[in-house]
Motif scaffolding. Structure first.
Motif, PDB file in Angstrom:
ATOM      1  N   ALA A  20      -8.072 -52.409   5.075  1.00 36.00           N
ATOM      2  CA  ALA A  20      -8.992 -52.532   6.372  1.00 36.00           C
ATOM      3  C   ALA A  20     -10.002 -51.455   6.179  1.00 36.00           C
ATOM      4  N   LEU A  21      -9.799 -50.211   5.851  1.00 35.44           N
ATOM      5  CA  LEU A  21     -10.824 -49.263   5.758  1.00 35.44           C
ATOM      6  C   LEU A  21     -11.785 -49.419   4.553  1.00 35.44           C
ATOM      7  N   ARG A  22     -11.355 -50.074   3.479  1.00 32.73           N
ATOM      8  CA  ARG A  22     -12.138 -50.325   2.392  1.00 32.73           C
ATOM      9  C   ARG A  22     -13.215 -51.243   3.005  1.00 32.73           C
ATOM     10  N   VAL A  23     -12.877 -52.308   3.872  1.00 28.28           N
ATOM     11  CA  VAL A  23     -13.759 -53.297   4.275  1.00 28.28           C
ATOM     12  C   VAL A  23     -14.710 -52.531   5.276  1.00 28.28           C
ATOM     13  N   LEU A  24     -14.258 -51.870   6.223  1.00 32.11           N
ATOM     14  CA  LEU A  24     -15.285 -51.106   7.062  1.00 32.11           C
ATOM     15  C   LEU A  24     -16.062 -50.516   6.528  1.00 32.11           C
ATOM     16  N   ALA A  25     -15.837 -49.684   5.507  1.00 30.84           N
ATOM     17  CA  ALA A  25     -16.719 -48.844   4.882  1.00 30.84           C
ATOM     18  C   ALA A  25     -17.712 -49.463   3.893  1.00 30.84           C
ATOM     19  N   CYS A  26     -17.501 -50.892   3.587  1.00 31.90           N
ATOM     20  CA  CYS A  26     -18.213 -51.543   2.942  1.00 31.90           C
ATOM     21  C   CYS A  26     -19.561 -52.178   3.955  1.00 31.90           C
ATOM     22  N   LEU A  27     -19.194 -52.332   5.335  1.00 40.58           N
ATOM     23  CA  LEU A  27     -19.962 -52.762   5.988  1.00 40.58           C
ATOM     24  C   LEU A  27     -21.394 -52.115   6.110  1.00 40.58           C
ATOM     25  N   PRO A  28     -21.425 -50.802   6.275  1.00 40.29           N
ATOM     26  CA  PRO A  28     -22.533 -50.087   6.375  1.00 40.29           C
ATOM     27  C   PRO A  28     -23.180 -50.015   5.118  1.00 40.29           C
ATOM     28  N   GLY A  29     -22.615 -50.597   4.000  1.00 41.58           N
ATOM     29  CA  GLY A  29     -23.204 -50.723   2.694  1.00 41.58           C
ATOM     30  C   GLY A  29     -24.099 -51.864   2.821  1.00 41.58           C
ATOM     31  N   VAL A  30     -23.546 -52.607   3.204  1.00 41.53           N
ATOM     32  CA  VAL A  30     -24.135 -54.182   3.061  1.00 41.53           C
ATOM     33  C   VAL A  30     -25.628 -53.914   4.122  1.00 41.53           C
ATOM     34  N   THR A  31     -25.280 -53.300   5.249  1.00 45.57           N
ATOM     35  CA  THR A  31     -26.486 -53.194   6.054  1.00 45.57           C
ATOM     36  C   THR A  31     -27.441 -52.045   5.862  1.00 45.57           C
ATOM     37  N   GLY A  32     -27.130 -51.186   4.986  1.00 40.80           N
ATOM     38  CA  GLY A  32     -27.793 -49.886   4.742  1.00 40.80           C
ATOM     39  C   GLY A  32     -27.580 -48.927   5.710  1.00 40.80           C
ATOM     40  N   ASP A  33     -26.664 -48.946   6.710  1.00 38.41           N
ATOM     41  CA  ASP A  33     -26.817 -47.813   7.527  1.00 38.41           C
ATOM     42  C   ASP A  33     -26.308 -46.440   6.932  1.00 38.41           C
ATOM     43  N   TRP A  34     -25.415 -46.377   5.869  1.00 37.86           N
ATOM     44  CA  TRP A  34     -25.229 -45.339   5.166  1.00 37.86           C
ATOM     45  C   TRP A  34     -26.379 -44.381   5.075  1.00 37.86           C
ATOM     46  N   ALA A  35     -27.402 -44.817   4.759  1.00 39.24           N
ATOM     47  CA  ALA A  35     -28.875 -44.346   4.528  1.00 39.24           C
ATOM     48  C   ALA A  35     -29.417 -43.805   5.695  1.00 39.24           C
ATOM     49  N   ILE A  36     -29.128 -44.073   6.830  1.00 37.22           N
ATOM     50  CA  ILE A  36     -29.667 -43.868   8.417  1.00 37.22           C
ATOM     51  C   ILE A  36     -28.787 -42.957   9.138  1.00 37.22           C
ATOM     52  N   PRO A  37     -29.518 -41.785   9.583  1.00 40.33           N
ATOM     53  CA  PRO A  37     -28.781 -40.641  10.432  1.00 40.33           C
ATOM     54  C   PRO A  37     -28.508 -41.732  11.781  1.00 40.33           C
ATOM     55  N   GLY A  38     -27.132 -41.578  12.207  1.00 37.12           N
ATOM     56  CA  GLY A  38     -26.652 -42.206  13.131  1.00 37.12           C
ATOM     57  C   GLY A  38     -25.915 -43.616  12.547  1.00 37.12           C
ATOM     58  N   GLY A  39     -25.987 -43.854  11.397  1.00 38.09           N
ATOM     59  CA  GLY A  39     -25.266 -44.937  10.872  1.00 38.09           C
ATOM     60  C   GLY A  39     -24.219 -44.707   9.913  1.00 38.09           C
ATOM     61  N   GLY A  40     -23.335 -45.522   9.598  1.00 41.20           N
ATOM     62  CA  GLY A  40     -22.181 -45.145   8.741  1.00 41.20           C
ATOM     63  C   GLY A  40     -20.754 -45.569   9.547  1.00 41.20           C
ATOM     64  N   LEU A  41     -20.031 -44.551   8.880  1.00 43.36           N
ATOM     65  CA  LEU A  41     -18.499 -44.781   9.506  1.00 43.36           C
ATOM     66  C   LEU A  41     -17.753 -43.266   9.656  1.00 43.36           C
ATOM     67  N   HIS A  42     -17.003 -43.181  10.524  1.00 42.67           N
ATOM     68  CA  HIS A  42     -16.467 -42.101  10.758  1.00 42.67           C
ATOM     69  C   HIS A  42     -14.959 -42.136  11.134  1.00 42.67           C
ATOM     70  N   TYR A  43     -14.189 -42.004  10.010  1.00 42.81           N
ATOM     71  CA  TYR A  43     -12.480 -41.917   9.977  1.00 42.81           C
ATOM     72  C   TYR A  43     -12.156 -40.555  10.023  1.00 42.81           C
ATOM     73  N   SER A  44     -12.350 -39.864   9.229  1.00 41.70           N
ATOM     74  CA  SER A  44     -11.760 -38.397   9.101  1.00 41.70           C
ATOM     75  C   SER A  44     -12.993 -37.573   8.395  1.00 41.70           C
ATOM     76  N   THR A  45     -13.141 -36.491   9.060  1.00 39.23           N
ATOM     77  CA  THR A  45     -14.198 -35.459   8.168  1.00 39.23           C
ATOM     78  C   THR A  45     -13.296 -34.491   7.294  1.00 39.23           C
ATOM     79  N   SER A  46     -12.149 -34.875   6.856  1.00 35.93           N
ATOM     80  CA  SER A  46     -11.365 -33.671   6.161  1.00 35.93           C
ATOM     81  C   SER A  46     -11.794 -33.879   4.640  1.00 35.93           C
ATOM     82  N   GLY A  47     -12.495 -34.979   4.243  1.00 36.40           N
ATOM     83  CA  GLY A  47     -12.999 -35.059   2.945  1.00 36.40           C
ATOM     84  C   GLY A  47     -14.059 -33.994   2.821  1.00 36.40           C
ATOM     85  N   HIS A  48     -14.880 -33.770   3.724  1.00 36.67           N
ATOM     86  CA  HIS A  48     -15.907 -32.683   3.671  1.00 36.67           C
ATOM     87  C   HIS A  48     -15.670 -31.465   3.289  1.00 36.67           C
ATOM     88  N   PHE A  49     -14.512 -30.903   3.683  1.00 36.64           N
ATOM     89  CA  PHE A  49     -14.048 -29.465   3.613  1.00 36.64           C
ATOM     90  C   PHE A  49     -13.583 -29.172   2.275  1.00 36.64           C
TER      91      PHE A  49
END
Length: 668
Positions: free
Chosen positions: A303-332
């Motif tokens: 389910a999370l794989r597909v949700l992460a693909c959605l903003p990949g199809v719409t290009g939202d990953w490249a836009i501030p305010g677009g994308g997916l937030h699940y957990s920020t732990s991977g940034h630390f």
């Protein structure tokens, strides 16, 4: 005096707080107004945290069991007696069975890197002993793994960027109950908000739109929305061509999930699926918030794989305010290896799954689990298959040590209980998984009685075991410095928080076609994995409570009063079919176990779904809770839990004396 600290509980917000100390006592606790996420506000639960700290029921001295396991009868002993007995038993177990017979079982009662956090506290000592590794599978592992297959990492978008969104999908998440600080950024955005949840939660009631799919069908819904978007030609082809891999193959997969097919799978109207797909197609930026509950079923990682693909199809990953937030732990990027010191292991050891505790305690024999250390956890209250967990903990040959604040359902089964400090009494470092801030916690007051921090407990145990490895005796300050190598620790401590620089998302190119998933034996393409509970009846969801946090606060008198008696919500159609009315005492059961509750008849749940909340203590709830009905069964990725992939039979308690007798039997 005011002391900066941080909430340690299992919530994405990891609030920065301020403790007011007067005459050596903590007299006030407030959210830190300077912290950009906390903004001076704590939640309804943590507002009562000092009541927990000062509770007359708090454990203050080491205890030894004097009754049968599970009875909860103990006598007070000294620390030397407690640690001496633990050292003697561990030495004997290692000599006879080897170190792997010891299982340090860590929970999320504290997310502090030093005093809690699923496998960190005490790990150095357990490494020297050659103990089994603990795999934290109860919370977010399936979804995190799914995101890594798609994005190369799991960090996701900066939650503060929700203030820039035009459309926000709150997918399987209820931030007004679990992580309410995100709601401020959602309000700031003025975005159109859509709640996607089988339950009309507090959050869903505040949204512009609510869709209620059947539990576990989220991946199919996301694929159906993509089908609409691609059918309109609204995919961002430039982004796809430049920043993704495997689009032709994924496009073919999307084509399989027509709105008609998705409507059959999800139980949603075709018109609702098409309308939301069209809204996403024309709205930039679109942001998705999905939390851990969405992946606690057979296809949770997918389910999370597909949700992460959605903003990949719409290009939202490249836009501030677009994308997916699940957990920020991977940034630390903390120096966790320096803290854990896995190099201290004398040889490779086995890994035991957190959500398979009952199985491990009753079936594994190579070697058997002979010693269990329970740290920041209450598995009788929080683990699946409650009855099997109890059966394992009741073994007379299992030596169980519990580090605790209160006499929980699990502590009743301990051989030795060690009283642990609470957050205002020790040093710790936290990283929010709902924001990008490190948070520092300074001790504000002395601990009551003879309570010790978890770090000090393991330093003293190392001495009683006669261990000479210098790393076992590092101070808390030294541990923090090792963990935070590369960060400005002095600034963090002085300010109380520090924002980190996020990692790029995706880490490289977004993987519509994942070689990493294929290598792990999974479908290389994102798809839909149906729920897998073979039982019959209604699907029971056990969501987060507004008043408890997991099982923390489960014994707080005021929060118990506010939460009321255990309730299960049924749709009027399902209630009528079972001759159940509002307020009817009911039995909720399946082949694994049962619990009792009171029926709440409401269209807040969709037909075919029942809903309750987690976090209650069994001994304060008639002897059993919802977790008695939940299977020790793995989700699709990395052994994740399946709390929401759970079918139950619900009957009125008045219907049959035999039913009532069966419930009592299941609770014994």
């Amino acid at each position: 005096m005011k002391v900066l600290g941080a909430c340690p509980l299992d919530c994405p917000d990891a609030c920065s707080w301020v403790v007011t100390v007067r005459d050596g006592a903590a007299v006030e606790l407030r959210g830190n107004k300077e912290h950009p996420i906390t903004r001076g506000a704590l939640c309804v639960k943590v507002n009562r945290y000092l009541e927990q700290v000062d509770s007359p029921e708090r454990l203050r001295y080491p205890l030894r069991r004097v009754g049968a396991k599970g009875e909860g009868r103990f006598e007070r002993i000294s620390w030397d007696e407690a640690l001496g007995e633990i050292a003697e038993r561990l030495t004997g177990i290692v000599d006879e069975f080897g170190g792997e017979a010891i299982w340090p079982f860590h929970g999320t009662g504290s997310l502090g890197y030093l005093q809690g956090l699923e496998g960190y506290a005490g790990r150095r000592l357990f490494n020297v002993l050659g103990a089994s590794l603990h795999k934290a599978t109860i919370c977010s592992i399936a979804g995190t793994t799914g995101l890594k297959y798609t994005l190369g990492g799991s960090g996701g978008m900066d939650p503060e960027d929700f203030a820039k969104s035009e459309l926000i999908l709150l997918w399987g998440t209820n931030p007004l109950t679990s992580g309410h600080h995100l709601w401020k950024f959602i309000q700031d955005s003025g975005a159109y908000t859509v709640a996607i949840d089988p339950i009309r939660t507090k959050t869903a009631e505040r949204c512009d739109e609510h869709l209620a799919p059947l539990p576990g069908t989220d991946a199919a819904l996301a694929l159906g929305l993509l089908n609409v978007i691609v059918g309109l030609g609204a995919q961002d082809q430039e982004y796809i061509d430049t920043h993704t891999v495997g689009w032709p193959e994924f496009r073919d997969r999307i084509a399989e999930f027509t709105p008609d097919r998705v409507a059959e799978i999800t139980g949603l109207p075709v018109a609702s699926i098409v309308a939301l797909g069209e809204r996403i197609a024309r709205t930039r930026p679109t942001a998705i918030r999905a939390s851990q509950g969405i992946q606690r079923h057979a296809g949770g990682g997918m389910a999370l794989r597909v949700l992460a693909c959605l903003p990949g199809v719409t290009g939202d990953w490249a836009i501030p305010g677009g994308g997916l937030h699940y957990s920020t732990s991977g940034h630390f990027k903390l120096d966790e290896p320096a803290l854990l010191r896995m190099d201290l292991l004398p040889h490779p050891v086995r890994t035991l799954s957190m959500t398979r505790l009952g199985e491990a305690l009753t079936e594994i024999d190579d070697p058997p689990v002979k010693a269990l250390f329970v740290i920041a956890a209450n598995p009788v209250g929080s683990n699946p298959d409650q009855n099997r967990v109890r059966a394992g903990l009741a073994r007379e040959d299992l030596f169980t040590v519990v580090l605790e604040h209160f006499m929980t359902d699990t502590a009743d089964y301990a051989d030795i209980i060690l009283p642990a400090t609470m957050q205002p009494e020790h040093l710790d470092v936290l990283a929010g998984y709902g924001h990008l801030y490190l948070v520092w916690n300074d001790p504000a007051v002395a601990p009551p009685g003879e309570c010790l921090s978890t770090t000090e407990t393991f330093r003293r145990l190392a001495r009683h075991l006669g261990l000479t490895e210098p790393a076992l005796y590092d101070s808390d300050e030294t541990l923090a410095e090792q963990l935070l190598a590369g960060y400005d620790t002095a600034r963090l401590r002085a300010q109380g928080f520090l924002k980190i620089t996020p990692q790029p998302v995706p880490a490289d190119k977004l993987q519509f076609l994942s070689a990493r998933a294929l290598a792990a034996g999974h479908d290389p393409l994102p798809g839909y994995t149906p729920p897998a509970d073979p039982g019959d009846g209604l699907v029971l969801i056990s969501a987060a409570s507004h008043y408890f946090l997991n099982s923390t606060f489960g014994a707080n008198p005021e929060l118990r009063r506010r939460s009321g008696e255990p309730r299960v919500t049924l749709h009027p159609r399902d209630a009528a079919a079972r001759e159940i009315t509002d307020g009817t005492p009911i039995l909720i059961a399946n082949d694994r176990g049962s619990f009792e509750a009171v029926a709440e008849v409401s269209d807040r749940v969709r037909p075919g779904v029942a809903a309750t909340t987690k976090g209650r203590w069994a001994k304060l709830s008639g002897g059993s809770t919802v977790n008695a009905t939940i299977a020790e069964r793995d989700s699709d990725y990395e052994g994740g839990a399946v709390f929401h992939d759970n079918r139950v039979r619900i009957t009125p308690l008045r219907a049959s004396a035999d039913v009532t007798d069966s419930a009592a039997s299941a609770m014994r």
